[in-house]
Motif scaffolding. Structure first.
Motif, PDB file in Angstrom:
ATOM      1  N   ARG A 267       0.838  -1.193   0.000  1.00  0.00           N
ATOM      2  CA  ARG A 267       0.000   0.000   0.000  1.00  0.00           C
ATOM      3  C   ARG A 267       0.874   1.243   0.000  1.00  0.00           C
ATOM      4  O   ARG A 267       1.851   1.330   0.756  1.00  0.00           O
ATOM      5  N   LEU A 268       0.531   2.238  -0.831  1.00  0.00           N
ATOM      6  CA  LEU A 268       1.386   3.409  -1.006  1.00  0.00           C
ATOM      7  C   LEU A 268       1.418   4.290   0.232  1.00  0.00           C
ATOM      8  O   LEU A 268       2.392   5.007   0.461  1.00  0.00           O
ATOM      9  N   SER A 269       0.345   4.276   1.018  1.00  0.00           N
ATOM     10  CA  SER A 269       0.341   4.949   2.321  1.00  0.00           C
ATOM     11  C   SER A 269      -0.704   4.271   3.189  1.00  0.00           C
ATOM     12  O   SER A 269      -1.485   3.439   2.706  1.00  0.00           O
TER      13      SER A 269
ATOM     14  N   SER B  43      -4.132   5.114   1.775  1.00  0.00           N
ATOM     15  CA  SER B  43      -4.295   5.183   0.324  1.00  0.00           C
ATOM     16  C   SER B  43      -5.038   3.963  -0.213  1.00  0.00           C
ATOM     17  O   SER B  43      -4.806   2.843   0.237  1.00  0.00           O
ATOM     18  N   PRO B  44      -5.925   4.147  -1.193  1.00  0.00           N
ATOM     19  CA  PRO B  44      -6.568   2.997  -1.849  1.00  0.00           C
ATOM     20  C   PRO B  44      -5.662   2.347  -2.897  1.00  0.00           C
ATOM     21  O   PRO B  44      -6.016   1.329  -3.478  1.00  0.00           O
ATOM     22  N   TRP B  45      -4.491   2.954  -3.152  1.00  0.00           N
ATOM     23  CA  TRP B  45      -3.583   2.464  -4.190  1.00  0.00           C
ATOM     24  C   TRP B  45      -2.503   1.568  -3.592  1.00  0.00           C
ATOM     25  O   TRP B  45      -1.966   1.852  -2.518  1.00  0.00           O
ATOM     26  N   SER B  46      -2.191   0.488  -4.316  1.00  0.00           N
ATOM     27  CA  SER B  46      -1.130  -0.425  -3.903  1.00  0.00           C
ATOM     28  C   SER B  46      -0.299  -0.818  -5.118  1.00  0.00           C
ATOM     29  O   SER B  46      -0.821  -0.918  -6.240  1.00  0.00           O
TER      30      SER B  46
ATOM     31  N   TYR C 180      -6.177  -0.579  -7.286  1.00  0.00           N
ATOM     32  CA  TYR C 180      -7.003   0.412  -6.601  1.00  0.00           C
ATOM     33  C   TYR C 180      -8.165  -0.322  -5.942  1.00  0.00           C
ATOM     34  O   TYR C 180      -8.904  -1.043  -6.624  1.00  0.00           O
TER      35      TYR C 180
ATOM     36  N   LYS D 100     -11.302   0.391  -3.178  1.00  0.00           N
ATOM     37  CA  LYS D 100     -12.020   1.290  -2.289  1.00  0.00           C
ATOM     38  C   LYS D 100     -13.505   1.015  -2.392  1.00  0.00           C
ATOM     39  O   LYS D 100     -14.047   0.895  -3.498  1.00  0.00           O
TER      40      LYS D 100
END
Length: 412
Positions: free
Chosen positions: A174-176, A179-182, A218, A220
């Motif tokens: 996970r980018l943060s 964050s919903p992005w990985s 993504y 979420k």
């Protein structure tokens, strides 16, 4: 600060999610349930926690009440209790993105920051039997040319015993924390060795397959999207390789927790070491639907796909469609059965061989049964039976094949 942000994200997630199943039949309980949900919406989680605990005592195993208790548990600091409930819900609704997102947020709350990296690995090995390892005819083919019958040696099917070894590795980062992005990546290999020495003559006594891929995910709410670039290597006895590479896309929409829509697209360019006329681009598009039923541990997935291949040689160009179907039944905590069926119809631009009278047409059936017995959380027994039938108007591509495998797998 991070923990506060995670709590806010958790509130946002559950406020946009829908209940899992219908309300309890008791009108009094329905009113109390609505009251508990109102407590959550108005950020009064302690009162919601107490009421959901009472309701779940009346209706053990009710999925929506379990979800309400999990959310109120997380928001009142009962993180371990919440994680256990999410574990039970994910056993009923495997892969549900809403539940996965909320569980991950609770894990982050419990850890303070949460682990941004997830790793999965599984390897397997066993024995196999293949009734037609070379996808040949029942007997050597005989061509009839100008009234002459010409036998073709080496086209008869070859049955064999064998062994296999495989492994799969997946990682996501996970980018943060919120964050919903990985970032995601995967790799895999499968190596097979055949016992029958007749396969040595056609350089097929053993073969290998390798894959590596990576991209972005993504996730979420009710949506999950993945984009990867993958490369694959397939080879017979390290003398006849096929290399392919290209993009893969997946979009999953959890319309409800019991009904998912899954869209898939892949495109790859292939390079054939010994058959350069087959070099070109190949692709497929699928739209699938998945239903959960029974105790929500069972699922039915079906769909339709469009297939195409555009190699250098026009005669090998094709397009077609595919109709896959898979049923997954979790009979107990330890046993899983998964019968599957796929019908494929392919139309080619040219003839299979020069002596055919018409353009090649293939109708294929791919069917089988996967059985898994879980010895413990890491070790499993795996059995597979498959039947493949290619009904082609070109004799070179007309065959039937039965195969079975039995082995052990270990993973985490």
């Amino acid at each position: 600060m991070v923990k506060t942000l995670l709590v806010l994200v958790f509130w946002a997630l559950f406020l946009t999610a829908a209940p899992l199943v219908a309300a309890p039949p008791d009108p009094v309980s329905v009113a109390e349930w609505k009251k508990a949900e109102t407590y959550l919406i108005n950020k009064r989680p302690q009162e919601a926690y107490e009421l959901f605990t009472v309701l779940l005592g009346r209706y053990p195993g009710h999925s929506s009440l379990m979800l309400g208790l999990a959310r109120s548990s997380a928001l009142t600091g009962h993180f371990q209790e919440a994680l256990e409930i999410y574990r039970q819900l994910l056993a009923k609704f495997p892969g549900d993105p809403i539940l996965l997102n909320e569980r991950d947020q609770v894990q982050g709350l419990l850890a303070g920051t949460g682990s941004p990296t997830t790793v999965n690995f599984r390897m397997r090995a066993g024995v196999l039997y293949d009734s037609n390892a070379n996808q040949g005819a029942p007997d050597d083919l005989v061509l009839s040319i100008f009234g002459l019958s010409i036998p073709l040696e080496g086209t008869k099917r070859i049955s064999t015993m064998g062994g296999y070894f495989g492994a799969n590795f997946n990682i996501s980062h996970r980018l943060s924390e919120i964050s919903p992005w990985s970032l995601v990546g995967d790799s895999g290999l499968y190596i097979r060795g055949n016992e029958d020495s007749d396969l040595n003559d056609i350089k097929s006594s053993e073969w290998q397959w390798f894959r590596v891929g990576g991209g972005l995910r993504y996730a979420k709410g009710q949506n999950l999207f993945e984009f990867r670039i993958k490369g694959e290597f397939f080879d017979y006895e390290l003398t006849n390789r096929v290399i392919s590479w290209g993009p893969e896309l997946i979009y999953l929409r959890a319309v409800t927790p019991k009904f998912h829509l899954i869209s898939q697209f892949s495109l790859d360019y292939r390079d054939y070491q010994r058959s350069p006329e087959r070099d070109g681009d190949y692709g497929q598009i699928y739209q699938n639907a998945r239903f959960f039923f029974g105790d929500n541990t069972n699922s039915l997935t079906f769909g339709v796909g469009y297939l195409w291949g555009r190699p250098k040689l026009d005669n090998l160009e094709y397009y077609g469609f595919s109709i896959p179907l898979r049923l997954t039944l979790r009979l107990t905590e330890d046993w899983e059965l998964s019968p599957h069926l796929n019908y494929i119809h392919e139309k080619y631009r040219g003839k299979g061989i020069i002596f055919d009278l018409e353009d090649r047409r293939d109708k294929k059936i791919r069917s089988g049964l996967d059985v898994i017995y879980k010895i413990n959380d890491r070790l499993r027994v795996e059995f597979n039976y498959s039947f493949n039938r290619s009904d082609s108007n070109s004799a070179f591509y007309d065959y039937a094949q039965h195969s079975m495998s039995l082995g052990l797998s270990w993973g985490f």
